[in-house]
Design an enzyme around this catalytic site. Structure first.
Site, short mmCIF file in Angstrom:
data_model
loop_
_atom_site.label_atom_id
_atom_site.label_comp_id
_atom_site.label_asym_id
_atom_site.label_seq_id
_atom_site.Cartn_x
_atom_site.Cartn_y
_atom_site.Cartn_z
N SER A 35 15.47 51.57 67.91
CA SER A 35 15.32 50.76 66.71
C SER A 35 14.93 49.33 67.05
O SER A 35 15.25 48.81 68.14
CB SER A 35 16.67 50.75 65.97
N TYR B 77 25.39 48.47 66.10
CA TYR B 77 24.39 49.53 66.00
C TYR B 77 23.28 49.29 67.03
O TYR B 77 22.91 50.20 67.79
CB TYR B 77 23.83 49.53 64.58
N SER C 76 11.08 52.45 58.50
CA SER C 76 10.36 53.64 58.07
C SER C 76 10.87 54.08 56.71
O SER C 76 11.92 54.72 56.58
CB SER C 76 10.50 54.76 59.12
#
Lengths: 270, 270, 270, 270, 270, 270
Positions: free
Chosen positions: A112, A137, A167
């Site tokens: 990511s 994260y 996305s």
């Protein structure tokens, strides 16, 4: 049709996982789907294999018989530490260790932008810069990237880490004009990451053909990724609905956007 | 004497922890020692605080009241995944999150050569190269480095990550002629990492003044580390006791040495 | 329409300034024009504010009430030192200091290829290379770039420095096939420099989509500049009218072209 | 039409040489062809000059009267050392030394991917990386590149070294999808290498507009090479006829392909 | 004794200028001193030549007959813009233009840490990084560096820019432990900058042999500067008299120290 | 004593070869000497093996039975092309190919500053820069470096290329103050190149501990070379006997010194 006999797709019930199912046999001759619960509407080349990523035995059973894995599963946003730990860190280890035991050759991993979210918007970075995660994260994404590097260097399992921007069906804010990855382009990236003759350990950024860019994908040039969509087509629409913002707001200043403006999850979600 | 009021030293009963206690009040006006069990022979400026790093509440209690931490604790070698996970990954998170809650300003972290062990012996690297861990242990070190980067970028907690080579009483093999860090030089590194006016997030390599080197410490030049010992003094002795080895043996070829030649811990230790 | 309330456009009567007026309210809701003398044919969103850049009080009055500046004014060619000093150096300082006093947020500055004119034609450079001016004019451009860097680092005023190549109606010599920036692309660059959410201090090269290139604009990728014109369309015409030239002539050898072949202005213009 | 009066084309009877003859007077007003034997079907602007590259006097006679050389001649594959030595090393010296004696201004040299064949497929390299030849043939290419560098630095003879990938009628294996250079694009590269106002000593990679890439041609951006063909158009056809291969096979792993998998020529061809 | 016949030393009455006079004929066979007023206690090899740097004719007269210049003069601290402009910018131009007219071969210029003061303390920089001035004074230093680059590229006048840290009798604060340049080492740097066979345009950092460092002087290695003093000898004394400071204070965070913490001179000195 | 059973020393009768014989059994348990003619005063561990490097069979016989080679032989200065070709290019090939056939593990090769002689004196370079030879001799050095790279990448034969500066009894001109390598330091470099556990393909610069430097040896740091001599000790003597020279003379301007000022050997030696 893919050269792989069977590919495991984790996170198959999520937004990206669902889109990737549309790649059909371009992923593998058989595509094994895994999610927490059952997947629906199975195509003839699909088989369902629900599991909890934190459960090593379940992961191992799912991986057995596969020659490649598309690992989209796990927690996809900032969350409580225990969730990040179980789903992304323990889950990531389980995937790689099961892959080693069962002779999997290649993994495509959904990393990511949040692995490098603390670079400034005005910096153009490639896949070799030191990581700068913007959240727990994001830290978990760097953990799996390092795990992948290790499993390649020692055990020869190839990985493409896709540092995916945003996305979604379409860009909805000004930062998305940079980070947007269309579903179609996401499918292409995953397909090419699987079919490239050799990838070793590679980091590629996941963005469409947007004029505005944070990222230089040259280090992944051998994948031959050639995006077909562009956030530029949404620029006027996005500009009309949004205002310029404060350049010193961390959500504007840094590549990670709002993740950089947030505090610690557990403080903010008591 | 240090400007810090109270410094927590984790791993205080280990080899390096014991050596660091000799720094006395150059670490902090009060030094709080933590290990799994009690520490012995407390000096007047020392206080004992045994704990399990995997226990957040215990870590939080130990961190409370400290303005800096020297984090040497955790699993110091390759081991079973569960141990690495509990001691180094969960333990690392507990240290940083407790530091955030209690306003700790700076952490000195014992990272390791094993965070970059898969660089070749013939490569000279600095603190900005991408990590290449050689073990699950090494992966756990990269995890904490990324966590430290995150806690600095978002919360302003400064960290010096010391990628320590081989800190033993003396070099005993030919690779140690490169990686050796004397105890005295290790103490200096920790002391200067604490007293430097600003460190931000910094990576420094821990080696003595050895002529043979893998590492270029220029990116940490502001620490002013000036090693006083050298593995060169042991060169003849080490050469006399050892033979040249096979340059293609992973233990010779890569910076991580024998960690690179080992397989997966649980396979090899059934 | 721009998010800025009022933008000052200096050099509004010059060739580029006149072209930029065509951007209309894409520059600002109000565009204040400044030149040595009055501007003509004011549009409803335009207001005229003639001034001498060397006069601080006049500049300060013009800047007051603006939230952004497009600074195209000053001496646009090599000239006598006193002219360079007054128009570009003192003028540049006056713009930045007035901007600081009146709270201007962003400046787009017309820098030039002549700030880096002594790089060889065969070198491909980006925005981070050390400057190598080819004239006193070029030195004055590096002066304002440094001033802009300083006003951003200390006072937070953002600047995009556009190192403009050759902005003319069309390319007329073989070097222009590289350096040409169409008026349309110039307008796009200025508009995007104004509307980008954050620019910090940034250097972007001003060239159209020419196949031949000296410059790598990746460090400015976040602007999203996507040129619509290309000098390639003029290649045959230019080749037909010109000959190959001597590769050792400074005007051919260096990026700055004829500026590199010229001597000192005052020697040559007695 | 070219600005050069007479250009020598060596290797004029080879596959690439024959294709380059199609460039006609875009190479030179007169094109002198050389090959081991006579060339056929001479156009009005062509003259034939057969020679053995290892014969200095013959080379010198051929070079006399030319102002540029396109040096495509010599051994174009791995071969016995004596052949490599005579054709490529001695032949290369003869070309450069004759050029010096007769005042030739510029040379376009057919170097090869095999000068850098031992870079991994997953590495993206530019023209400045250290050479890593994959064969004696590749070593001979680096020899001429160094010779060219020397003759430019000391004697001012300009050279463009074209590191040509795979210039064939069409791509026939998966590696060609990366390395393919169409004949048309090859002609363009040579023409632009001749007509660029200044090239100094330059290295450019010869590939068409293929999405998959090993090479970053930015250091040759001033040539203005803009490929018109793409191996992408053959992708489906190539994939249908081939399988994925073993990523650890040297022919897959390294940029040089099968040259990296071969042993020493004389061992294998006894 | 120097190979130069006559060297002009500007700023000869300042602290550094006075120290440099001690170099005697190691600067030049004759040393011409210039300051605003007369210099005292002239040695036999010295001649006095008071002048105002902003007066071109005076500067030109002083430069005439010299083959080298050590330019230490001008405003040495932040000051009002008009002073910076007259003394450093106009004064710098006058020195270089007079040098060109009178055939001076080499200039040693006292640049400053303040040309790059906005780099963070934790960054290690060399002489090729983009400038980041921390004051108008620092901007004026970058102006003369660019001027020097230009006069070398076009007219062949060599310059060594010495970016001097803190040249005082001894270090008095913790930042000085990094930036201190002893008077003795300063003299060596100037002497070697004059006597090196070729310097072209070069940037060297002026610091003694301090363990703590911001700067990497490798790009100036050919000067052979080998400092004899070290701030380390003052470390204990400085630590005893000072406290650690706030790492987020701009005076601590940035290399320029207190210059980065100051606002605009004229605001602060009304 | 060396771990090698038998080491071939070529060029054993030359100046450096004679010095290297003083290393005795630190080179190998047996040292086989080769030169064009017989060597004298053989020590018990030495054996004599005269040969012509251009004769493959002779070279092969000499290499047989050796596990390492120190290749100092060949033409050590600029000379006629045929001599360079036979002694250095064919000779170099013969050494490497014989090494391959007879299982030699490591070669230490006497490369030269003249492989990179066209870098400017003011540039600081490391072992990764592109080569820039200054003579046919220098081109032959780059040829063997490339050959060594190839024989390592394909056949695993390790090489250290020592780019030796000026290895003479003492420095005699101002450039030697930079390039001087004492005989003692040269021996150390060769000994450490042989005894290092792994060298792969490595380039190291051969200079003593001179304050003035062109070269950054960090990429060879693992050799542990620690020079014991310094040209600094000769600085005053050299300065007293020489004058400053013209910085634009190629012999001063470039690292290769007088080789850069010379023309083509055969022109100048008719």
């Amino acid at each position: 049709m893919s050269d792989y006999q069977r590919v495991l797709l984790t996170g198959a019930a999520g937004a990206l996982g669902s889109e990737l199912r549309k790649s059909g046999t371009r992923l593998g001759k058989v595509v094994r789907l895994s999610a927490r619960g059952p997947c629906e509407n199975l195509a003839p080349h699909e088989e369902d294999f629900p599991l909890d990523l934190a459960d090593f035995d379940a992961v191992s059973a799912a991986v057995k018989g596969c020659d490649a894995i598309v690992h989209m599963g796990g927690q996809a946003l900032e969350g409580p530490w225990q969730t990040i730990l179980d789903s992304n860190i323990v889950g990531g280890y389980n995937i790689y260790e099961a892959a080693r035991r069962h002779g999997v050759k290649r993994i495509v991993y959904a990393s990511s932008v949040h692995a490098i979210g603390y670079y400034e918007r005005t910096q153009t970075i490639d896949g070799n810069v030191p990581t700068r995660p913007d959240s727990l994260y994001g830290v978990s994404k760097t953990f799996v990237e390092n795990l992948a590097r290790y499993y390649f260097d020692k055990f020869g399992i190839e990985t493409v880490c896709l540092r995916i921007g945003s996305s979604f069906p379409e860009p909805t804010d000004r930062r998305h004009l940079i980070t947007w990855l269309s579903y179609r382009d996401c499918r292409q990236l995953v397909e090419k990451s699987l079919s490239a003759p050799r990838v070793g350990f590679m980091i590629a950024y996941g963005m469409s053909n947007n004029s505005e860019a944070f990222w230089d994908n040259r280090t992944a040039a051998v994948l031959g990724y050639k995006p077909e969509d562009s956030a530029d087509d949404y620029r006027d629409k996005v500009f009309a609905k949004t205002t310029q913002g404060d350049p010193n707001d961390p959500a504007v200043r840094f590549q990670g956007g709002s993740f950089c403006a947030a505090g610690h999850f557990e403080d903010e979600n008591k």
